[in-house]
Design a protein around this motif. Sequence first.
Motif, PDB file in Angstrom:
ATOM      1  N   MET A  60      26.427 -59.290  47.807  1.00  0.00           N
ATOM      2  CA  MET A  60      25.953 -60.659  48.049  1.00  0.00           C
ATOM      3  C   MET A  60      24.536 -60.886  47.542  1.00  0.00           C
ATOM      4  SD  MET A  60      27.174 -61.417  51.948  1.00  0.00           S
ATOM      5  CE  MET A  60      28.895 -61.553  52.415  1.00  0.00           C
ATOM      6  N   ALA A  61      23.664 -59.919  47.789  1.00  0.00           N
ATOM      7  CA  ALA A  61      22.234 -60.127  47.531  1.00  0.00           C
ATOM      8  C   ALA A  61      21.952 -60.482  46.074  1.00  0.00           C
ATOM      9  CB  ALA A  61      21.448 -58.886  47.933  1.00  0.00           C
ATOM     10  N   ASP A  62      22.736 -59.936  45.166  1.00  0.00           N
ATOM     11  CA  ASP A  62      22.530 -60.231  43.749  1.00  0.00           C
ATOM     12  C   ASP A  62      23.037 -61.614  43.361  1.00  0.00           C
ATOM     13  OD1 ASP A  62      21.282 -57.833  43.028  1.00  0.00           O
ATOM     14  OD2 ASP A  62      23.206 -56.805  42.818  1.00  0.00           O
ATOM     15  N   LYS A  63      23.755 -62.254  44.256  1.00  0.00           N
ATOM     16  CA  LYS A  63      24.360 -63.548  43.951  1.00  0.00           C
ATOM     17  C   LYS A  63      23.722 -64.692  44.729  1.00  0.00           C
ATOM     18  CE  LYS A  63      28.821 -61.428  42.804  1.00  0.00           C
ATOM     19  NZ  LYS A  63      28.406 -60.021  42.987  1.00  0.00           N
ATOM     20  N   LEU A  64      22.749 -64.374  45.573  1.00  0.00           N
ATOM     21  CA  LEU A  64      22.061 -65.382  46.371  1.00  0.00           C
ATOM     22  C   LEU A  64      20.655 -65.615  45.848  1.00  0.00           C
ATOM     23  CD1 LEU A  64      23.043 -64.044  49.920  1.00  0.00           C
ATOM     24  CD2 LEU A  64      23.979 -66.101  48.822  1.00  0.00           C
ATOM     25  N   THR A  65      20.175 -66.839  46.005  1.00  0.00           N
ATOM     26  CA  THR A  65      18.770 -67.132  45.731  1.00  0.00           C
ATOM     27  C   THR A  65      17.958 -67.180  47.010  1.00  0.00           C
ATOM     28  OG1 THR A  65      19.144 -69.533  45.807  1.00  0.00           O
ATOM     29  CG2 THR A  65      19.338 -68.443  43.652  1.00  0.00           C
ATOM     30  N   HIS A  66      18.596 -67.590  48.125  1.00  0.00           N
ATOM     31  CA  HIS A  66      17.913 -67.726  49.410  1.00  0.00           C
ATOM     32  C   HIS A  66      18.803 -67.215  50.537  1.00  0.00           C
ATOM     33  CE1 HIS A  66      16.064 -70.843  46.883  1.00  0.00           C
ATOM     34  NE2 HIS A  66      15.041 -70.876  47.713  1.00  0.00           N
ATOM     35  N   ILE A  67      18.174 -66.550  51.503  1.00  0.00           N
ATOM     36  CA  ILE A  67      18.800 -66.267  52.793  1.00  0.00           C
ATOM     37  C   ILE A  67      18.026 -67.034  53.845  1.00  0.00           C
ATOM     38  CG2 ILE A  67      19.158 -64.525  54.579  1.00  0.00           C
ATOM     39  CD1 ILE A  67      19.735 -62.506  52.402  1.00  0.00           C
ATOM     40  N   ASN A  68      18.739 -67.805  54.649  1.00  0.00           N
ATOM     41  CA  ASN A  68      18.142 -68.476  55.803  1.00  0.00           C
ATOM     42  C   ASN A  68      18.480 -67.665  57.045  1.00  0.00           C
ATOM     43  OD1 ASN A  68      17.179 -70.534  54.204  1.00  0.00           O
ATOM     44  ND2 ASN A  68      18.742 -72.017  54.799  1.00  0.00           N
ATOM     45  N   TYR A  69      17.464 -67.239  57.766  1.00  0.00           N
ATOM     46  CA  TYR A  69      17.678 -66.457  58.979  1.00  0.00           C
ATOM     47  C   TYR A  69      17.797 -67.402  60.166  1.00  0.00           C
ATOM     48  CZ  TYR A  69      17.097 -62.793  62.496  1.00  0.00           C
ATOM     49  OH  TYR A  69      17.286 -61.930  63.547  1.00  0.00           O
ATOM     50  N   ALA A  70      18.925 -67.323  60.872  1.00  0.00           N
ATOM     51  CA  ALA A  70      19.216 -68.244  61.973  1.00  0.00           C
ATOM     52  C   ALA A  70      19.095 -67.512  63.305  1.00  0.00           C
ATOM     53  CB  ALA A  70      20.625 -68.809  61.813  1.00  0.00           C
ATOM     54  N   PHE A  71      18.277 -68.014  64.235  1.00  0.00           N
ATOM     55  CA  PHE A  71      17.330 -69.122  64.153  1.00  0.00           C
ATOM     56  C   PHE A  71      16.055 -68.718  64.882  1.00  0.00           C
ATOM     57  CE2 PHE A  71      21.364 -71.521  63.973  1.00  0.00           C
ATOM     58  CZ  PHE A  71      21.130 -72.287  62.847  1.00  0.00           C
ATOM     59  N   ALA A  72      14.998 -69.512  64.671  1.00  0.00           N
ATOM     60  CA  ALA A  72      13.808 -69.458  65.515  1.00  0.00           C
ATOM     61  C   ALA A  72      13.890 -70.589  66.535  1.00  0.00           C
ATOM     62  CB  ALA A  72      12.542 -69.602  64.674  1.00  0.00           C
ATOM     63  N   ASN A  73      13.428 -70.310  67.743  1.00  0.00           N
ATOM     64  CA  ASN A  73      13.453 -71.300  68.809  1.00  0.00           C
ATOM     65  C   ASN A  73      12.075 -71.941  68.960  1.00  0.00           C
ATOM     66  OD1 ASN A  73      14.367 -72.840  70.925  1.00  0.00           O
ATOM     67  ND2 ASN A  73      14.905 -71.124  72.260  1.00  0.00           N
ATOM     68  N   VAL A  74      12.068 -73.189  69.436  1.00  0.00           N
ATOM     69  CA  VAL A  74      10.840 -73.914  69.744  1.00  0.00           C
ATOM     70  C   VAL A  74      10.878 -74.247  71.228  1.00  0.00           C
ATOM     71  CG1 VAL A  74       9.544 -76.046  69.359  1.00  0.00           C
ATOM     72  CG2 VAL A  74      10.564 -74.838  67.423  1.00  0.00           C
ATOM     73  N   GLY A  75       9.820 -73.898  71.939  1.00  0.00           N
ATOM     74  CA  GLY A  75       9.810 -74.044  73.384  1.00  0.00           C
ATOM     75  C   GLY A  75       9.399 -75.417  73.864  1.00  0.00           C
ATOM     76  N   ALA A  76       9.351 -75.565  75.179  1.00  0.00           N
ATOM     77  CA  ALA A  76       8.967 -76.839  75.784  1.00  0.00           C
ATOM     78  C   ALA A  76       7.544 -77.229  75.417  1.00  0.00           C
ATOM     79  CB  ALA A  76       9.112 -76.754  77.309  1.00  0.00           C
ATOM     80  N   ASP A  77       6.727 -76.250  75.038  1.00  0.00           N
ATOM     81  CA  ASP A  77       5.364 -76.554  74.589  1.00  0.00           C
ATOM     82  C   ASP A  77       5.314 -76.955  73.124  1.00  0.00           C
ATOM     83  OD1 ASP A  77       5.895 -74.154  73.356  1.00  0.00           O
ATOM     84  OD2 ASP A  77       4.102 -73.119  74.095  1.00  0.00           O
TER      85      ASP A  77
END
Length: 436
Positions: A60-77
């Motif tokens: 896969m890595a040779d055929k992708l331009t981007h990997i999106n890592y899912a996910f970062a969380n955003v808190g109540a602040d």
Amino acid sequence: MRAALALTLAASVLFTSVPAVATASSADLSAPGYVQVGYFTQWGIYKRDFQVKNVHTSGMADKLTHINYAFANVGADGKCFEANAAGVGDAWADYQKRYKAGDSVDGVADAYNTPLAGNFNQLRKLKALHPGLKVQMSIGGWSWSKYLSDAALTPASRQAMVASCVDMFLKGNLPLIGSSVQGGPGSAYGVFDGFDVDWEWPASEGNPGNTIRPADKANFVALLAEFRAQLDAYGAQIGRTFSLTAFLPADPAKIDAGIDPAVFGYLDFGTVQGYDLHGAYESTSNHQSQLYSPAADPAPQRYSADQAIQHYRAQGAPAAKLVLGIPYYGRGWAGVSTANNGLYQTSTGPARGTYENGIEDYKKIIIKSGPTYYDPVAGAVWKLSGTSFWSYDDTRSIAQKTAYVKANGLGGTMAWSLDGDTASADLTSAIHTGLS
């Protein structure tokens, strides 16, 4: 999985011609090479046992331009954070889990006291083996968009959110959590090349409990502007550039409510949801990711991936910044009849899935018994396995979709998610071939 849209698309094997695609302008067609984006899910390392190493060994890595890592969380602040709490965060998977040599991308085990372990370290190793590959941190998603409206509300809140994300994921200042020695100042520096903002959805209902405001539409633009400003400022300090993308809805009502075309002035590109258009939350079997919606579709609303793309284009979005989403999973209905090969039939509910009822990875669907059907008019594939109807994409529909991307001068494709593909990366390879 992605948000389930109340969209409609369909297919009938009785049709024999493919609808004409819109003609892209010469300016759009002159855009440089296509992007091929794939999401890596934090939780895929568990039941699916899909590790970052598999992105390398599968090809896969040779055929992708981007990997999106899912996910970062955003808190109540309104700030990005890391935690080890069920449904809130998994810092252990992100950067604390130490990999043995056999499970590591480069065959080297993580030392006990290494500042960075987990998926983040494996992604850094993957990039070392594939220098052209970019990795982005995707923020939000279906489950973690609850506080994005609050974070985007004011200049101060936007500044604080973006600064926290830049500090944690680009500067790499990860917190030390519990007794783990992983983390600390600069520990994750160099892992991420930018951000993917996955707000589901500005000014529209997403996961129950999300904060929603009519002002989200304007605030989304302002939030992306803040991201772009801080990314450029930090990039200037260290002599590099950072990317910024966003995941965008396919439902025209959600587009109109929350997506101002001005967002494209700040984005490298936007990925358009091309799936979850139907699912077993509806009582009638249908196609979850078809390219076109033919007249035979019985659903009260008839939408398609093409309709979404053309809606963005009509609003002024540049074609070269629109990236078509393709699923590596299917949606399934149980208890359907064999009439019309199972298509548009009343169901008894979701079909049984390996990890979640109504949903199944591509690699699991293809080994199920039963005939498969392909309709080039809708650009859709399905399998009737006994009385279970599975709507998904295979290499045939992918060939049609990549041809559509090229004919319309789009920016490329995005896949949700890499762990649904086969060990030999059949779908990723089909996309790569289609865009070549």
